[in-house]
Design a protein around this motif. Sequence first.
Motif, PDB file in Angstrom:
ATOM      1  N   LEU A  32       0.863   4.291  -8.598  1.00  7.94           N
ATOM      2  CA  LEU A  32      -0.359   4.281  -7.787  1.00  7.94           C
ATOM      3  C   LEU A  32      -1.509   3.641  -8.563  1.00  7.94           C
ATOM      4  N   PHE A  36      -3.536   0.242  -7.556  1.00  7.61           N
ATOM      5  CA  PHE A  36      -4.995   0.188  -7.442  1.00  7.61           C
ATOM      6  C   PHE A  36      -5.549  -0.943  -8.311  1.00  7.61           C
ATOM      7  N   ILE A  59     -12.090   1.543  -4.465  1.00  6.44           N
ATOM      8  CA  ILE A  59     -11.238   1.200  -3.328  1.00  6.44           C
ATOM      9  C   ILE A  59     -11.630   2.158  -2.202  1.00  6.44           C
ATOM     10  N   ILE A  61     -11.289   4.801   0.816  1.00  9.33           N
ATOM     11  CA  ILE A  61     -10.349   5.893   1.091  1.00  9.33           C
ATOM     12  C   ILE A  61      -9.289   5.411   2.082  1.00  9.33           C
ATOM     13  N   HIS A  63      -8.123   2.364   2.488  1.00  8.69           N
ATOM     14  CA  HIS A  63      -7.170   1.494   1.798  1.00  8.69           C
ATOM     15  C   HIS A  63      -6.265   2.314   0.872  1.00  8.69           C
ATOM     16  N   MET A  64      -6.818   3.350   0.271  1.00 13.12           N
ATOM     17  CA  MET A  64      -6.018   4.238  -0.572  1.00 13.12           C
ATOM     18  C   MET A  64      -4.898   4.867   0.257  1.00 13.12           C
ATOM     19  N   LYS A  65      -5.229   5.313   1.472  1.00 13.85           N
ATOM     20  CA  LYS A  65      -4.217   5.912   2.348  1.00 13.85           C
ATOM     21  C   LYS A  65      -3.155   4.893   2.735  1.00 13.85           C
ATOM     22  N   TYR A  94     -13.883   4.982  -3.294  1.00 15.84           N
ATOM     23  CA  TYR A  94     -13.288   5.944  -4.229  1.00 15.84           C
ATOM     24  C   TYR A  94     -13.249   5.303  -5.612  1.00 15.84           C
ATOM     25  N   ILE A  96     -11.672   4.640  -8.900  1.00 12.26           N
ATOM     26  CA  ILE A  96     -10.330   4.694  -9.474  1.00 12.26           C
ATOM     27  C   ILE A  96     -10.335   5.296 -10.881  1.00 12.26           C
TER      28      ILE A  96
END
Length: 148
Positions: A32, A36, A59, A61, A63-65, A94, A96
């Motif tokens: 992960l 990122f 990034i 949230i 796009h993180m999902k 968020y 990183i």
Amino acid sequence: KKHSVFVKYQQFERSVTTLLATMLMKKDFEILIERFDMECSKKSETKDAANAKSKLNVITIRHMKTILSGMKQEECIEQMSKLPNAATYENYAYHINLLKQFTQQGNNQGRIPVKMMIFQVPFMVARSLKACLRLFEVELRDALTMIS
């Protein structure tokens, strides 16, 4: 009002960090972080606005999902969605670097230090508490082994 929104988002961001650090296996967690980093470096090559994002190491949230979904980490996404005001924060940035704190060298093979885990427990969601306790047990066992 702006300050309270900022404080609530900080709590959400810490909760997401704790959730990911405790629910993901070490290998998945490292993957992960790599994804990122790849996203940040990829975006820095395209636009000036994206370049600013990559320098900040952020990034969204949402796009993180998307990345988590690509890694088949639906449980993490589900737990993130259960956090207070989660839908409100979809387009927030968020940081990183919050996750990277858990991978620093010297952290006993990349596991979460006991002191940090004890601090983070209040921010945990109920299901990830079991994972945190398992990690705490391993850290405690390792510490006792080192003492004796």
